[in-house]
Design a protein around this motif. Sequence first.
Motif, PDB file in Angstrom:
ATOM      1  N   ALA A  84      26.433  43.640  39.534  1.00  0.00           N
ATOM      2  CA  ALA A  84      27.300  43.416  40.954  1.00  0.00           C
ATOM      3  C   ALA A  84      27.550  42.060  40.814  1.00  0.00           C
ATOM      4  CB  ALA A  84      27.157  44.046  42.314  1.00  0.00           C
ATOM      5  N   ASP A  85      26.944  40.973  41.142  1.00  0.00           N
ATOM      6  CA  ASP A  85      27.031  39.593  41.522  1.00  0.00           C
ATOM      7  C   ASP A  85      27.641  39.185  39.599  1.00  0.00           C
ATOM      8  OD1 ASP A  85      25.351  39.641  43.405  1.00  0.00           O
ATOM      9  OD2 ASP A  85      23.384  39.752  42.566  1.00  0.00           O
ATOM     10  N   VAL A  86      27.238  40.065  38.647  1.00  0.00           N
ATOM     11  CA  VAL A  86      27.329  39.260  36.961  1.00  0.00           C
ATOM     12  C   VAL A  86      29.614  39.482  37.265  1.00  0.00           C
ATOM     13  CG1 VAL A  86      27.264  39.871  34.658  1.00  0.00           C
ATOM     14  CG2 VAL A  86      25.041  39.031  35.943  1.00  0.00           C
ATOM     15  N   ASP A  87      29.544  40.747  37.806  1.00  0.00           N
ATOM     16  CA  ASP A  87      31.179  41.049  37.478  1.00  0.00           C
ATOM     17  C   ASP A  87      32.130  40.233  38.321  1.00  0.00           C
ATOM     18  OD1 ASP A  87      30.215  43.747  36.364  1.00  0.00           O
ATOM     19  OD2 ASP A  87      30.242  44.903  37.699  1.00  0.00           O
ATOM     20  N   TRP A  88      31.130  40.004  40.173  1.00  0.00           N
ATOM     21  CA  TRP A  88      32.094  38.661  41.269  1.00  0.00           C
ATOM     22  C   TRP A  88      31.990  37.249  39.881  1.00  0.00           C
ATOM     23  CZ3 TRP A  88      34.826  38.892  45.028  1.00  0.00           C
ATOM     24  CH2 TRP A  88      35.015  37.455  45.281  1.00  0.00           C
ATOM     25  N   LEU A  89      30.991  37.010  39.405  1.00  0.00           N
ATOM     26  CA  LEU A  89      30.720  36.205  38.936  1.00  0.00           C
ATOM     27  C   LEU A  89      32.290  35.995  37.519  1.00  0.00           C
ATOM     28  CD1 LEU A  89      27.301  34.787  38.550  1.00  0.00           C
ATOM     29  CD2 LEU A  89      29.171  33.794  39.513  1.00  0.00           C
ATOM     30  N   LEU A  90      32.897  36.834  36.893  1.00  0.00           N
ATOM     31  CA  LEU A  90      33.220  37.093  35.770  1.00  0.00           C
ATOM     32  C   LEU A  90      34.929  37.435  36.596  1.00  0.00           C
ATOM     33  CD1 LEU A  90      31.894  39.606  33.837  1.00  0.00           C
ATOM     34  CD2 LEU A  90      31.610  37.310  33.572  1.00  0.00           C
ATOM     35  N   LEU A  91      34.895  37.653  37.333  1.00  0.00           N
ATOM     36  CA  LEU A  91      35.996  38.071  38.431  1.00  0.00           C
ATOM     37  C   LEU A  91      36.291  36.479  38.862  1.00  0.00           C
ATOM     38  CD1 LEU A  91      38.503  38.429  39.867  1.00  0.00           C
ATOM     39  CD2 LEU A  91      36.860  39.150  42.127  1.00  0.00           C
ATOM     40  N   CYS A  92      35.507  35.653  39.087  1.00  0.00           N
ATOM     41  CA  CYS A  92      35.697  34.480  39.524  1.00  0.00           C
ATOM     42  C   CYS A  92      35.483  33.720  38.959  1.00  0.00           C
ATOM     43  CB  CYS A  92      34.359  33.557  40.504  1.00  0.00           C
ATOM     44  SG  CYS A  92      33.925  34.480  42.527  1.00  0.00           S
ATOM     45  N   GLY A  93      35.771  33.581  37.706  1.00  0.00           N
ATOM     46  CA  GLY A  93      35.776  32.932  36.692  1.00  0.00           C
ATOM     47  C   GLY A  93      37.088  32.860  36.286  1.00  0.00           C
ATOM     48  N   ARG A  94      37.606  33.708  36.356  1.00  0.00           N
ATOM     49  CA  ARG A  94      39.240  34.089  36.246  1.00  0.00           C
ATOM     50  C   ARG A  94      39.732  33.544  36.749  1.00  0.00           C
ATOM     51  NH1 ARG A  94      40.448  35.483  30.730  1.00  0.00           N
ATOM     52  NH2 ARG A  94      39.325  37.207  30.338  1.00  0.00           N
ATOM     53  N   LEU A  95      39.375  34.017  38.303  1.00  0.00           N
ATOM     54  CA  LEU A  95      40.247  32.622  39.502  1.00  0.00           C
ATOM     55  C   LEU A  95      40.179  31.495  38.993  1.00  0.00           C
ATOM     56  CD1 LEU A  95      39.274  35.500  42.389  1.00  0.00           C
ATOM     57  CD2 LEU A  95      41.658  34.971  41.175  1.00  0.00           C
ATOM     58  N   ARG A  96      39.240  30.802  38.796  1.00  0.00           N
ATOM     59  CA  ARG A  96      39.317  29.434  38.641  1.00  0.00           C
ATOM     60  C   ARG A  96      40.121  28.962  36.536  1.00  0.00           C
ATOM     61  NH1 ARG A  96      39.505  25.901  40.577  1.00  0.00           N
ATOM     62  NH2 ARG A  96      38.362  24.125  39.791  1.00  0.00           N
ATOM     63  N   ASP A  97      39.595  30.394  36.293  1.00  0.00           N
ATOM     64  CA  ASP A  97      40.107  29.594  35.140  1.00  0.00           C
ATOM     65  C   ASP A  97      41.840  29.864  35.170  1.00  0.00           C
ATOM     66  OD1 ASP A  97      37.779  29.642  33.717  1.00  0.00           O
ATOM     67  OD2 ASP A  97      38.278  31.763  32.664  1.00  0.00           O
ATOM     68  N   SER A  98      42.757  30.158  35.883  1.00  0.00           N
ATOM     69  CA  SER A  98      43.430  30.500  36.050  1.00  0.00           C
ATOM     70  C   SER A  98      43.995  29.474  37.192  1.00  0.00           C
ATOM     71  CB  SER A  98      44.217  32.171  37.380  1.00  0.00           C
ATOM     72  OG  SER A  98      43.771  32.361  37.691  1.00  0.00           O
ATOM     73  N   GLY A  99      43.186  28.926  37.765  1.00  0.00           N
ATOM     74  CA  GLY A  99      43.750  26.940  38.469  1.00  0.00           C
ATOM     75  C   GLY A  99      43.539  27.491  40.352  1.00  0.00           C
ATOM     76  N   MET A 100      42.915  28.593  40.665  1.00  0.00           N
ATOM     77  CA  MET A 100      42.398  29.091  41.538  1.00  0.00           C
ATOM     78  C   MET A 100      41.373  27.671  42.414  1.00  0.00           C
ATOM     79  SD  MET A 100      41.118  32.123  44.344  1.00  0.00           S
ATOM     80  CE  MET A 100      42.646  32.862  44.224  1.00  0.00           C
ATOM     81  N   PRO A 101      41.865  26.627  42.983  1.00  0.00           N
ATOM     82  CA  PRO A 101      41.000  26.158  43.196  1.00  0.00           C
ATOM     83  C   PRO A 101      39.396  26.308  44.077  1.00  0.00           C
ATOM     84  CG  PRO A 101      42.860  25.702  44.736  1.00  0.00           C
ATOM     85  CD  PRO A 101      43.074  27.116  43.987  1.00  0.00           C
ATOM     86  N   ILE A 102      38.643  25.978  43.958  1.00  0.00           N
ATOM     87  CA  ILE A 102      37.126  26.734  44.171  1.00  0.00           C
ATOM     88  C   ILE A 102      37.157  26.421  45.421  1.00  0.00           C
ATOM     89  CG2 ILE A 102      34.418  25.695  45.413  1.00  0.00           C
ATOM     90  CD1 ILE A 102      34.702  26.489  42.628  1.00  0.00           C
TER      91      ILE A 102
END
Length: 161
Positions: free
Chosen positions: A60-78
Amino acid sequence: MSEDAVGPAGGRAGAGGLSIGKVAEVTGLSVHALRFFEREGLFLREIPRSGGGQRLYEQADVDWLLLCGRLRDSGMPIATVKRFAELVRSGPGNERERLALLQEHERDVRARIDDLSACLDVIQGKVSVYEQHLRDGTAAGLWAPVPASPSNSLDQRTSPR
């Protein structure tokens, strides 16, 4: 899970979880980035540690990190990712706020896609022009600088008429 078990992300898991090295490998994030995520409160839970102090991640942590990676890659600020994590972590009752946050980001991404599409249209047009000129043997002089002369000064060339 035993010390030799293979975790859900395909890596060795000790004491019931995935090592930070394996999570870094699976997500493409550095160990430093994973520690940053933890320090900044970007995970949905506190990451437990083994008796030896090693972090123990779950799928579940890995899945969350992958989602966060997509959000960041798409320009979402930290800061926005952090706000989203806070909302999710706080549990039910704030789904409308989560949705609004995601909708705003979706609008931002779509606007950037529209801008990039307009840029791509210009580039495709230029590619077509160059291809045609190269086929026709008329490419010499494309976008050649205009020779400077007293009657052709920069002010005269750029002023509207």
